[in-house]
Design a protein around this motif. Sequence first.
Motif, PDB file in Angstrom:
ATOM      1  N   PRO A 119       0.855  -1.201  -0.030  1.00  0.00           N
ATOM      2  CA  PRO A 119       0.017   0.011   0.149  1.00  0.00           C
ATOM      3  C   PRO A 119       0.893   1.151  -0.042  1.00  0.00           C
ATOM      4  CG  PRO A 119       0.071  -0.896   2.230  1.00  0.00           C
ATOM      5  CD  PRO A 119       0.748  -1.783   1.104  1.00  0.00           C
ATOM      6  N   ASP A 120       0.176   2.261  -0.286  1.00  0.00           N
ATOM      7  CA  ASP A 120       0.818   3.766  -0.263  1.00  0.00           C
ATOM      8  C   ASP A 120       1.508   4.070   1.017  1.00  0.00           C
ATOM      9  OD1 ASP A 120       0.582   4.011  -2.994  1.00  0.00           O
ATOM     10  OD2 ASP A 120      -1.299   5.497  -2.610  1.00  0.00           O
ATOM     11  N   ALA A 121       0.983   3.573   2.075  1.00  0.00           N
ATOM     12  CA  ALA A 121       1.321   3.965   3.301  1.00  0.00           C
ATOM     13  C   ALA A 121       3.006   3.184   3.764  1.00  0.00           C
ATOM     14  CB  ALA A 121       0.556   2.921   4.514  1.00  0.00           C
ATOM     15  N   ARG A 122       3.411   2.412   2.786  1.00  0.00           N
ATOM     16  CA  ARG A 122       4.742   1.871   2.982  1.00  0.00           C
ATOM     17  C   ARG A 122       5.772   2.744   2.364  1.00  0.00           C
ATOM     18  NH1 ARG A 122       3.351  -0.178   6.752  1.00  0.00           N
ATOM     19  NH2 ARG A 122       2.417  -1.995   6.860  1.00  0.00           N
ATOM     20  N   LEU A 123       5.488   3.952   1.843  1.00  0.00           N
ATOM     21  CA  LEU A 123       6.349   4.927   0.928  1.00  0.00           C
ATOM     22  C   LEU A 123       7.419   5.260   1.830  1.00  0.00           C
ATOM     23  CD1 LEU A 123       6.996   6.389  -1.343  1.00  0.00           C
ATOM     24  CD2 LEU A 123       5.503   8.489  -0.745  1.00  0.00           C
ATOM     25  N   ARG A 124       7.043   5.822   3.190  1.00  0.00           N
ATOM     26  CA  ARG A 124       8.026   6.418   3.962  1.00  0.00           C
ATOM     27  C   ARG A 124       9.085   5.199   4.083  1.00  0.00           C
ATOM     28  NH1 ARG A 124      11.626   9.268   5.047  1.00  0.00           N
ATOM     29  NH2 ARG A 124      11.996  10.016   6.942  1.00  0.00           N
ATOM     30  N   THR A 125       8.819   4.037   4.663  1.00  0.00           N
ATOM     31  CA  THR A 125       9.607   3.039   4.991  1.00  0.00           C
ATOM     32  C   THR A 125      10.752   2.835   3.773  1.00  0.00           C
ATOM     33  OG1 THR A 125       7.988   1.989   6.391  1.00  0.00           O
ATOM     34  CG2 THR A 125       9.748   0.365   5.625  1.00  0.00           C
ATOM     35  N   LEU A 126      10.024   2.786   2.610  1.00  0.00           N
ATOM     36  CA  LEU A 126      10.935   2.580   1.483  1.00  0.00           C
ATOM     37  C   LEU A 126      11.815   3.751   1.173  1.00  0.00           C
ATOM     38  CD1 LEU A 126      11.763   0.838  -1.022  1.00  0.00           C
ATOM     39  CD2 LEU A 126       9.959   1.658  -2.350  1.00  0.00           C
ATOM     40  N   GLN A 127      11.354   4.722   1.636  1.00  0.00           N
ATOM     41  CA  GLN A 127      12.321   6.168   1.472  1.00  0.00           C
ATOM     42  C   GLN A 127      13.350   6.153   2.467  1.00  0.00           C
ATOM     43  OE1 GLN A 127       9.470   9.041   2.381  1.00  0.00           O
ATOM     44  NE2 GLN A 127       9.225   9.832   0.347  1.00  0.00           N
ATOM     45  N   ARG A 128      13.293   5.520   3.670  1.00  0.00           N
ATOM     46  CA  ARG A 128      14.219   5.339   4.735  1.00  0.00           C
ATOM     47  C   ARG A 128      15.107   4.292   4.064  1.00  0.00           C
ATOM     48  NH1 ARG A 128       9.568   5.234   8.653  1.00  0.00           N
ATOM     49  NH2 ARG A 128       9.766   7.245   9.771  1.00  0.00           N
ATOM     50  N   ARG A 129      14.751   3.233   3.593  1.00  0.00           N
ATOM     51  CA  ARG A 129      15.431   2.330   3.162  1.00  0.00           C
ATOM     52  C   ARG A 129      16.438   2.569   1.960  1.00  0.00           C
ATOM     53  NH1 ARG A 129      13.601  -3.696   2.397  1.00  0.00           N
ATOM     54  NH2 ARG A 129      13.347  -3.166   4.477  1.00  0.00           N
ATOM     55  N   LEU A 130      16.023   3.540   1.034  1.00  0.00           N
ATOM     56  CA  LEU A 130      16.837   4.044  -0.122  1.00  0.00           C
ATOM     57  C   LEU A 130      17.625   5.023   0.610  1.00  0.00           C
ATOM     58  CD1 LEU A 130      14.227   4.595  -2.943  1.00  0.00           C
ATOM     59  CD2 LEU A 130      16.105   2.882  -2.689  1.00  0.00           C
ATOM     60  N   LYS A 131      17.547   5.881   1.458  1.00  0.00           N
ATOM     61  CA  LYS A 131      18.327   6.733   2.073  1.00  0.00           C
ATOM     62  C   LYS A 131      19.487   6.118   2.732  1.00  0.00           C
ATOM     63  CE  LYS A 131      18.858  10.241   5.745  1.00  0.00           C
ATOM     64  NZ  LYS A 131      17.942  10.777   6.938  1.00  0.00           N
ATOM     65  N   ILE A 132      19.354   5.004   3.494  1.00  0.00           N
ATOM     66  CA  ILE A 132      20.444   4.170   3.850  1.00  0.00           C
ATOM     67  C   ILE A 132      21.106   3.804   2.868  1.00  0.00           C
ATOM     68  CG2 ILE A 132      20.955   2.001   4.798  1.00  0.00           C
ATOM     69  CD1 ILE A 132      18.530   2.360   6.743  1.00  0.00           C
ATOM     70  N   TRP A 133      20.566   3.212   1.553  1.00  0.00           N
ATOM     71  CA  TRP A 133      21.377   2.516   0.443  1.00  0.00           C
ATOM     72  C   TRP A 133      22.263   3.741  -0.050  1.00  0.00           C
ATOM     73  CZ3 TRP A 133      16.979  -0.794  -2.062  1.00  0.00           C
ATOM     74  CH2 TRP A 133      16.789  -1.811  -1.319  1.00  0.00           C
ATOM     75  N   ARG A 134      21.637   4.917  -0.341  1.00  0.00           N
ATOM     76  CA  ARG A 134      22.282   5.969  -0.961  1.00  0.00           C
ATOM     77  C   ARG A 134      23.514   6.431  -0.149  1.00  0.00           C
ATOM     78  NH1 ARG A 134      16.631   7.869  -2.853  1.00  0.00           N
ATOM     79  NH2 ARG A 134      17.043   7.327  -5.147  1.00  0.00           N
ATOM     80  N   GLN A 135      23.525   6.377   1.139  1.00  0.00           N
ATOM     81  CA  GLN A 135      24.454   6.691   2.058  1.00  0.00           C
ATOM     82  C   GLN A 135      25.573   5.622   1.835  1.00  0.00           C
ATOM     83  OE1 GLN A 135      23.341   6.646   6.137  1.00  0.00           O
ATOM     84  NE2 GLN A 135      24.759   8.232   6.579  1.00  0.00           N
ATOM     85  N   GLU A 136      25.116   4.346   1.989  1.00  0.00           N
ATOM     86  CA  GLU A 136      26.309   3.501   1.659  1.00  0.00           C
ATOM     87  C   GLU A 136      27.012   3.513   0.423  1.00  0.00           C
ATOM     88  OE1 GLU A 136      24.450  -0.365   2.519  1.00  0.00           O
ATOM     89  OE2 GLU A 136      24.450   0.030   4.876  1.00  0.00           O
ATOM     90  N   ALA A 137      26.298   3.850  -0.759  1.00  0.00           N
ATOM     91  CA  ALA A 137      26.797   4.136  -2.037  1.00  0.00           C
ATOM     92  C   ALA A 137      27.713   5.101  -1.848  1.00  0.00           C
ATOM     93  CB  ALA A 137      25.673   3.979  -2.850  1.00  0.00           C
ATOM     94  N   ALA A 138      27.414   6.457  -1.404  1.00  0.00           N
ATOM     95  CA  ALA A 138      27.962   7.370  -1.288  1.00  0.00           C
ATOM     96  C   ALA A 138      29.596   7.201  -0.679  1.00  0.00           C
ATOM     97  CB  ALA A 138      27.530   8.772  -0.603  1.00  0.00           C
ATOM     98  N   CYS A 139      29.318   6.607   0.567  1.00  0.00           N
ATOM     99  CA  CYS A 139      30.673   6.279   1.220  1.00  0.00           C
ATOM    100  C   CYS A 139      31.496   5.364   0.546  1.00  0.00           C
ATOM    101  CB  CYS A 139      30.181   5.477   2.682  1.00  0.00           C
ATOM    102  SG  CYS A 139      29.649   6.456   3.906  1.00  0.00           S
ATOM    103  N   GLN A 140      30.869   4.338  -0.094  1.00  0.00           N
ATOM    104  CA  GLN A 140      31.741   3.347  -1.012  1.00  0.00           C
ATOM    105  C   GLN A 140      32.515   4.357  -2.084  1.00  0.00           C
ATOM    106  OE1 GLN A 140      32.139   0.108  -0.672  1.00  0.00           O
ATOM    107  NE2 GLN A 140      33.653   0.281  -2.398  1.00  0.00           N
TER     108      GLN A 140
END
Length: 153
Positions: A119-140
Amino acid sequence: MRQRIAALHATLDPVHLLSEIRSAQRRLVAISDPPVLSEPAANPAPTLEEFLSGLRTAWQSGEVRPTAQPKLTAKRSRRRPDPFATASEQLWSWFEAEPWRTAREFLDRLQMEKPGVYPDARLRTLQRRLKIWRQEAACQMVFGILSIADGAE
């Protein structure tokens, strides 16, 4: 009585009292901790040029005062089941292929592939996950490490 208090007040100079206190402290330190001949001399203050040349990398050493050290706390784990547990690998592959996409776009793709599951209510959860992935990619990319937590060890 008022005259005695006024006379005493006139002799109380805060600057003079402070210098007497500091002098007494220096004498106490000299008595309690005599200098050892084998100890090297204290590092002199850096020159202006040395200070300015060190500014470029000073942020890497962080705060030097022991009172300013952050208290390490255990990372809080998930309290609810992962709503994207079955789609994590798919989301990761999409992210690797197109890291500029937004969480809304990824959620829309998931909703088209599996209607009614996400459902659309899971958008914020997915945003948090992408934020972590982007942070890890930037550190790499910047530091050559997998995540910030890896670099702190």
